[in-house]
Design a protein around this motif. Structure first.
Motif: not given
Length: 119
Positions: A2-29
């Motif tokens: 559970r903690w592995t999935y939770l940690t990886f999920g938040w890592l994906m949210v963080a990368i997605g958040a960077v993609g909101v402001v960084l052109p070329g980095l997709p957010t949705t995937p």
């Protein structure tokens, strides 16, 4: 796990958040992967993503039908079409590298275009 999935999920949210402001980095995937991780670790965080005003409809369409919005398809294929010539002009790659990059971009574009279109 559970903690592995939770940690990886938040890592994906963080990368997605960077993609909101960084052109070329997709957010949705990254948010799709985050929702998948949260489905296995935190119903609260999964619900938050699925009910999000901006990203929720896209995530629900993907989950329910594997569908991609028309605007996202156009933007995705357009960005690939612009990125490849820029890659050629700025990186001066070898023929093999250019062919590999072109192949991956074509495969990505074919996949995006092959998915159903979300309403």
């Amino acid at each position: 796990m559970r903690w592995t999935y939770l940690t990886f999920g938040w890592l994906m949210v963080a990368i997605g958040a960077v993609g909101v402001v960084l052109p070329g980095l997709p957010t949705t995937p990254f948010l799709i992967v985050a929702a998948w991780c949260f489905a296995r670790s935190s119903e609260r965080f999964e619900r938050y993503l699925l009910d999000h005003a901006h990203f929720g409809p896209v995530l629900r369409a993907w989950r329910e039908k594997g569908a991609i919005p028309k605007r996202a398809k156009i933007l995705s294929v357009s960005m690939m079409s612009v990125s490849f010539p820029l890659f050629l002009l700025t990186a001066h790659p070898s023929f093999i590298l250019a062919a590999l990059v072109a192949g991956f971009m074509l495969a990505g574009a074919a996949y995006v275009l092959s998915r159903p279109t979300a309403a």
